[in-house]
Write a protein that holds these residues in place. Structure first.
Motif, PDB file in Angstrom:
ATOM      1  N   LEU A 110       0.846  -1.372   0.102  1.00 15.93           N
ATOM      2  CA  LEU A 110      -0.122   0.058   0.050  1.00 15.93           C
ATOM      3  C   LEU A 110       0.908   1.212   0.028  1.00 15.93           C
ATOM      4  CD1 LEU A 110      -2.796  -1.109   2.586  1.00 15.93           C
ATOM      5  CD2 LEU A 110      -2.968  -0.797   0.034  1.00 15.93           C
ATOM      6  N   GLU A 111       1.970   1.229   0.672  1.00 17.98           N
ATOM      7  CA  GLU A 111       2.949   2.539   0.695  1.00 17.98           C
ATOM      8  C   GLU A 111       3.588   2.466  -0.638  1.00 17.98           C
ATOM      9  OE1 GLU A 111       6.721   4.316   3.331  1.00 17.98           O
ATOM     10  OE2 GLU A 111       5.453   2.377   3.844  1.00 17.98           O
ATOM     11  N   VAL A 112       3.902   1.653  -1.175  1.00 20.35           N
ATOM     12  CA  VAL A 112       4.623   1.327  -2.580  1.00 20.35           C
ATOM     13  C   VAL A 112       3.734   2.029  -3.556  1.00 20.35           C
ATOM     14  CG1 VAL A 112       5.297   0.009  -4.626  1.00 20.35           C
ATOM     15  CG2 VAL A 112       6.178  -0.245  -2.243  1.00 20.35           C
ATOM     16  N   GLU A 113       2.450   1.625  -3.620  1.00 19.12           N
ATOM     17  CA  GLU A 113       1.340   2.209  -4.286  1.00 19.12           C
ATOM     18  C   GLU A 113       1.002   3.582  -4.213  1.00 19.12           C
ATOM     19  OE1 GLU A 113      -3.527   1.480  -5.250  1.00 19.12           O
ATOM     20  OE2 GLU A 113      -2.635   1.017  -3.506  1.00 19.12           O
ATOM     21  N   SER A 114       1.051   4.088  -2.860  1.00 13.74           N
ATOM     22  CA  SER A 114       1.016   5.415  -2.644  1.00 13.74           C
ATOM     23  C   SER A 114       2.007   6.356  -3.339  1.00 13.74           C
ATOM     24  CB  SER A 114       0.678   5.742  -1.245  1.00 13.74           C
ATOM     25  OG  SER A 114       0.510   7.275  -0.968  1.00 13.74           O
ATOM     26  N   TRP A 166       2.861  -1.301 -14.283  1.00 15.87           N
ATOM     27  CA  TRP A 166       1.920  -2.169 -13.421  1.00 15.87           C
ATOM     28  C   TRP A 166       2.608  -1.989 -11.973  1.00 15.87           C
ATOM     29  CZ3 TRP A 166       1.404  -7.630 -15.874  1.00 15.87           C
ATOM     30  CH2 TRP A 166       0.746  -7.517 -17.116  1.00 15.87           C
ATOM     31  N   VAL A 167       1.859  -1.943 -11.052  1.00 11.30           N
ATOM     32  CA  VAL A 167       1.874  -1.821  -9.749  1.00 11.30           C
ATOM     33  C   VAL A 167       1.678  -3.252  -8.713  1.00 11.30           C
ATOM     34  CG1 VAL A 167       1.796  -0.343  -7.563  1.00 11.30           C
ATOM     35  CG2 VAL A 167       1.589   0.684  -9.775  1.00 11.30           C
ATOM     36  N   ASN A 168       2.850  -3.731  -8.275  1.00  7.27           N
ATOM     37  CA  ASN A 168       2.613  -4.498  -7.188  1.00  7.27           C
ATOM     38  C   ASN A 168       1.886  -5.958  -7.827  1.00  7.27           C
ATOM     39  OD1 ASN A 168       3.759  -3.182  -4.871  1.00  7.27           O
ATOM     40  ND2 ASN A 168       1.755  -2.283  -4.685  1.00  7.27           N
ATOM     41  N   GLU A 169       2.309  -6.248  -8.981  1.00  6.01           N
ATOM     42  CA  GLU A 169       1.714  -7.213  -9.791  1.00  6.01           C
ATOM     43  C   GLU A 169       2.712  -8.458  -9.129  1.00  6.01           C
ATOM     44  OE1 GLU A 169       1.658 -10.385 -13.178  1.00  6.01           O
ATOM     45  OE2 GLU A 169       3.307  -9.199 -12.734  1.00  6.01           O
ATOM     46  N   GLU A 170       3.831  -8.722  -9.722  1.00  5.67           N
ATOM     47  CA  GLU A 170       4.844  -9.783  -9.097  1.00  5.67           C
ATOM     48  C   GLU A 170       6.132  -8.982  -8.433  1.00  5.67           C
ATOM     49  OE1 GLU A 170       6.858 -13.499 -11.032  1.00  5.67           O
ATOM     50  OE2 GLU A 170       7.817 -11.978 -11.866  1.00  5.67           O
TER      51      GLU A 170
END
Length: 306
Positions: A110-114, A166-170
């Motif tokens: 969640l932090e990486v996405e933000s 792409w965010v947080n797939e692999e």
């Protein structure tokens, strides 16, 4: 010997994500068809478990020793392009990247996405469109990478859909440049500019960059992506002079991987295949892209002579 090494690691775990040896090898145990059978939960994996994955890595990439990694993200260094007569439908280049200091826990995703949502707003051509993407990769499921899916995952893309993240797939990031046709230099140029812009934005907003090792290059969840982390691919119509087995044998000689149009385990449809560089490690991005260009040209020239 391998079993003894694994049992000797049983009580160890990475400090960032808490990945144990059980987590590392789970995908290979649950899905024996896996080509390599290990996954990394964070960058510390590559220090803590190197004696387990490095022999697999050398075998996969065909290396006796792993040299210091050298990058070359400069389209001007390409020495040729795909011949205009080659039946290429589309061209795509992607790299995987992970953020230094972040693992794959729910909170970190969640932090990486933000962080990425903020960083991507800084780009000259912002990629503010967003869509959730559902995946069902059995290897990633077995490895535990799909926990809490689809929370914290999705795709940012530009209006033209020629540049995507792409965010947080692999991995934390899959940076993708693509377009119709065979203009591989334009696709690579867009990719290189995007990588540089995202890295600078991350440094500015979060004081972090891409996880990197002087030997293994850009660190990835799957060790097959180490090094450049780059997969350059084309969708190409293969003439019927090549049967499936003959095409795969020829491509292996040329350093190319063969897939169906829709991914690693898909079948080719209507004679259209996805051809890409097999190696990621031990060579530069330009070298690997040139391998794809030369391979496609060789296949085309071979088919026209038959």
């Amino acid at each position: 010997m391998a079993v003894a090494m694994i049992f000797g690691m049983w009580d160890k775990k990475t400090s960032l994500t808490g990945f144990t040896i059980s987590d590392v090898v789970r995908s290979g145990l649950e899905v024996p068809s896996s080509s390599i059978g290990v996954y990394a939960g964070d960058e510390e994996f590559y220090r803590l478990y190197s004696h387990i994955f490095e022999p697999l890595l050398k075998e996969y990439h065909g290396l006796d020793e792993i040299p210091a990694h050298v990058s070359s993200l400069d389209p001007r260094r390409l020495t040729s392009v795909i011949q205009s007569e080659a039946p290429v439908l589309s061209t795509r280049c992607r790299v995987m990247r992970n953020l230094a200091g972040y693992g794959i826990s729910r909170e970190e995703r969640l932090e990486v996405e933000s962080l990425l949502a903020t960083a991507l707003e800084d780009l000259k051509d912002p990629i503010s469109n967003w869509s959730s993407k559902q995946e069902n990769d059995k290897y990633q499921v077995a490895a535990g990478i799909h926990r809490d899916w689809p929370e914290g995952r999705g795709i940012f893309y530009n209006d033209a859909k020629t540049f995507l993240v792409w965010v947080n797939e692999e991995d934390h990031l899959r940076i993708i440049s693509m377009q119709k046709g065979a203009d591989v230099k334009a696709v690579f140029d867009r990719l290189c500019r995007g990588i540089d812009a995202i890295n600078k934005a991350l440094l500015r907003h979060a004081q972090t960059g891409f996880a990197f090792h002087k030997q293994y290059g850009y660190l990835s969840s799957c060790p097959t992506n180490l090094g450049t982390g780059m997969r350059a691919s084309v969708h190409v119509g293969v003439p019927p002079v090549f049967n499936d087995v003959g095409l795969r044998n020829k491509c292996r000689q040329l350093g190319l991987d063969v897939r169906g149009q829709h991914g690693e385990t898909s079948e080719a449809e209507g004679g259209v295949y996805d051809l890409s560089n097999r190696q990621r490690l031990g060579r530069t991005e330009v070298d690997l892209l040139q391998t794809v260009i030369d391979g496609i040209n060789t296949l085309h020239n071979t088919s026209t002579r038959k």
